[in-house]
Design a protein around this motif. Sequence first.
Motif, PDB file in Angstrom:
ATOM      1  N   LEU A  29       0.853  -1.185   0.000  1.00 22.54           N
ATOM      2  CA  LEU A  29       0.000   0.000   0.000  1.00 22.54           C
ATOM      3  C   LEU A  29       0.889   1.236   0.000  1.00 22.54           C
ATOM      4  CD1 LEU A  29      -3.032   0.757   0.314  1.00 22.54           C
ATOM      5  CD2 LEU A  29      -2.606   0.967   2.743  1.00 22.54           C
ATOM      6  N   ILE A  30       0.581   2.210  -0.833  1.00 20.42           N
ATOM      7  CA  ILE A  30       1.368   3.442  -0.870  1.00 20.42           C
ATOM      8  C   ILE A  30       0.960   4.306   0.308  1.00 20.42           C
ATOM      9  CG2 ILE A  30       1.886   5.555  -2.139  1.00 20.42           C
ATOM     10  CD1 ILE A  30       1.504   4.014  -4.702  1.00 20.42           C
ATOM     11  N   LYS A  31       1.931   4.543   1.194  1.00 23.19           N
ATOM     12  CA  LYS A  31       1.682   5.360   2.379  1.00 23.19           C
ATOM     13  C   LYS A  31       1.927   6.836   2.087  1.00 23.19           C
ATOM     14  CE  LYS A  31       3.103   5.556   7.222  1.00 23.19           C
ATOM     15  NZ  LYS A  31       4.027   4.981   8.207  1.00 23.19           N
ATOM     16  N   GLU A  32       2.955   7.106   1.270  1.00 25.15           N
ATOM     17  CA  GLU A  32       3.310   8.496   0.970  1.00 25.15           C
ATOM     18  C   GLU A  32       4.049   8.542  -0.362  1.00 25.15           C
ATOM     19  OE1 GLU A  32       5.851  12.113   3.096  1.00 25.15           O
ATOM     20  OE2 GLU A  32       5.884  10.118   3.957  1.00 25.15           O
ATOM     21  N   VAL A  33       3.776   9.566  -1.147  1.00 22.96           N
ATOM     22  CA  VAL A  33       4.492   9.804  -2.397  1.00 22.96           C
ATOM     23  C   VAL A  33       5.532  10.875  -2.120  1.00 22.96           C
ATOM     24  CG1 VAL A  33       4.306  10.533  -4.794  1.00 22.96           C
ATOM     25  CG2 VAL A  33       2.461   9.202  -3.757  1.00 22.96           C
ATOM     26  N   LEU A  34       6.799  10.496  -2.214  1.00 23.40           N
ATOM     27  CA  LEU A  34       7.901  11.418  -1.928  1.00 23.40           C
ATOM     28  C   LEU A  34       8.337  12.120  -3.205  1.00 23.40           C
ATOM     29  CD1 LEU A  34       9.882   9.014   0.390  1.00 23.40           C
ATOM     30  CD2 LEU A  34       8.355  10.843   1.089  1.00 23.40           C
ATOM     31  N   SER A  35       9.291  13.028  -3.072  1.00 23.12           N
ATOM     32  CA  SER A  35       9.731  13.809  -4.228  1.00 23.12           C
ATOM     33  C   SER A  35      10.582  12.973  -5.179  1.00 23.12           C
ATOM     34  CB  SER A  35      10.541  15.025  -3.759  1.00 23.12           C
ATOM     35  OG  SER A  35      11.726  14.591  -3.128  1.00 23.12           O
ATOM     36  N   LYS A  36      10.583  13.372  -6.425  1.00 26.67           N
ATOM     37  CA  LYS A  36      11.396  12.803  -7.497  1.00 26.67           C
ATOM     38  C   LYS A  36      11.145  11.320  -7.719  1.00 26.67           C
ATOM     39  CE  LYS A  36      14.920  16.291  -7.161  1.00 26.67           C
ATOM     40  NZ  LYS A  36      16.314  16.619  -7.025  1.00 26.67           N
ATOM     41  N   GLY A  37       9.907  10.874  -7.553  1.00 34.72           N
ATOM     42  CA  GLY A  37       9.544   9.510  -7.910  1.00 34.72           C
ATOM     43  C   GLY A  37       9.798   8.460  -6.860  1.00 34.72           C
ATOM     44  N   ALA A  38       9.987   8.832  -5.625  1.00 37.76           N
ATOM     45  CA  ALA A  38      10.169   7.857  -4.554  1.00 37.76           C
ATOM     46  C   ALA A  38       8.827   7.594  -3.878  1.00 37.76           C
ATOM     47  CB  ALA A  38      11.179   8.368  -3.545  1.00 37.76           C
ATOM     48  N   LEU A  39       8.635   6.345  -3.450  1.00 40.49           N
ATOM     49  CA  LEU A  39       7.392   5.965  -2.796  1.00 40.49           C
ATOM     50  C   LEU A  39       7.690   5.352  -1.436  1.00 40.49           C
ATOM     51  CD1 LEU A  39       5.638   4.186  -5.805  1.00 40.49           C
ATOM     52  CD2 LEU A  39       5.248   6.510  -5.000  1.00 40.49           C
ATOM     53  N   HIS A  40       6.877   5.690  -0.448  1.00 45.87           N
ATOM     54  CA  HIS A  40       6.964   5.103   0.886  1.00 45.87           C
ATOM     55  C   HIS A  40       5.863   4.063   0.974  1.00 45.87           C
ATOM     56  CE1 HIS A  40       7.025   5.791   5.506  1.00 45.87           C
ATOM     57  NE2 HIS A  40       7.618   4.682   5.155  1.00 45.87           N
ATOM     58  N   LEU A  41       6.259   2.788   1.078  1.00 49.38           N
ATOM     59  CA  LEU A  41       5.298   1.695   1.049  1.00 49.38           C
ATOM     60  C   LEU A  41       5.112   1.096   2.434  1.00 49.38           C
ATOM     61  CD1 LEU A  41       6.542  -0.238  -2.122  1.00 49.38           C
ATOM     62  CD2 LEU A  41       4.836   1.574  -1.993  1.00 49.38           C
ATOM     63  N   THR A  42       3.960   0.471   2.604  1.00 48.39           N
ATOM     64  CA  THR A  42       3.677  -0.297   3.807  1.00 48.39           C
ATOM     65  C   THR A  42       2.974  -1.576   3.390  1.00 48.39           C
ATOM     66  OG1 THR A  42       2.624  -0.266   5.966  1.00 48.39           O
ATOM     67  CG2 THR A  42       1.499   0.914   4.222  1.00 48.39           C
ATOM     68  N   ASP A  43       3.031  -2.576   4.251  1.00 46.85           N
ATOM     69  CA  ASP A  43       2.353  -3.830   3.992  1.00 46.85           C
ATOM     70  C   ASP A  43       0.844  -3.606   4.031  1.00 46.85           C
ATOM     71  OD1 ASP A  43       2.146  -6.468   3.465  1.00 46.85           O
ATOM     72  OD2 ASP A  43       2.637  -7.171   5.478  1.00 46.85           O
ATOM     73  N   VAL A  44       0.067  -4.499   3.412  1.00 43.23           N
ATOM     74  CA  VAL A  44      -1.382  -4.328   3.382  1.00 43.23           C
ATOM     75  C   VAL A  44      -1.954  -4.371   4.800  1.00 43.23           C
ATOM     76  CG1 VAL A  44      -3.547  -5.309   2.525  1.00 43.23           C
ATOM     77  CG2 VAL A  44      -1.531  -5.285   1.075  1.00 43.23           C
ATOM     78  N   GLU A  45      -1.395  -5.217   5.661  1.00 49.57           N
ATOM     79  CA  GLU A  45      -1.841  -5.273   7.060  1.00 49.57           C
ATOM     80  C   GLU A  45      -1.195  -4.187   7.908  1.00 49.57           C
ATOM     81  OE1 GLU A  45      -0.354  -8.377   5.840  1.00 49.57           O
ATOM     82  OE2 GLU A  45      -2.294  -8.951   5.015  1.00 49.57           O
ATOM     83  N   ARG A  46      -0.352  -3.376   7.299  1.00 53.91           N
ATOM     84  CA  ARG A  46       0.386  -2.276   7.939  1.00 53.91           C
ATOM     85  C   ARG A  46       1.334  -2.784   9.036  1.00 53.91           C
ATOM     86  NH1 ARG A  46      -2.201   2.881   6.514  1.00 53.91           N
ATOM     87  NH2 ARG A  46      -4.020   2.338   5.312  1.00 53.91           N
ATOM     88  N   LYS A  47       1.863  -3.985   8.852  1.00 50.76           N
ATOM     89  CA  LYS A  47       2.843  -4.534   9.799  1.00 50.76           C
ATOM     90  C   LYS A  47       4.255  -4.043   9.445  1.00 50.76           C
ATOM     91  CE  LYS A  47       0.312  -8.791  10.645  1.00 50.76           C
ATOM     92  NZ  LYS A  47       0.317 -10.233  10.438  1.00 50.76           N
TER      93      LYS A  47
END
Length: 130
Positions: A96-114
Amino acid sequence: MNEVHAGVCGPHMNGYVLAKKILRVKTRLEQLTLIDGKRLTAVYFGQLYQERIARAYNKKVHPRYFEVGQLVLKCILPHQKEAKGKFAPNWQGPYLIKEVLSKGALHLTDVERKITGIIVNADTVKRYYT
């Protein structure tokens, strides 16, 4: 001509050789002035070629935009320990995308958010459709 007569271009010589030398020096100066024009045209055509190649390449590029809350699959890169051979899966997830960072970086988390704190480049993920 004064330089040739003064001996700057070599020793003083007879009339025929002196006239020939004056012509040789004159043609060299003309060639040097033509080189600048040729260099400018080469640079111009080089820039046109680069623009044409960039236009042809950019025709095929489709930018991908990700939003918070989308599900994505993360590519398993060859240097990761999950890449265990020829028949191993190529993608992990869904994440799951938690945050869209600058210059094409993504902060991801597990679907269960573990699992949190996974930061990846947007080039290594693809959209997951359910």
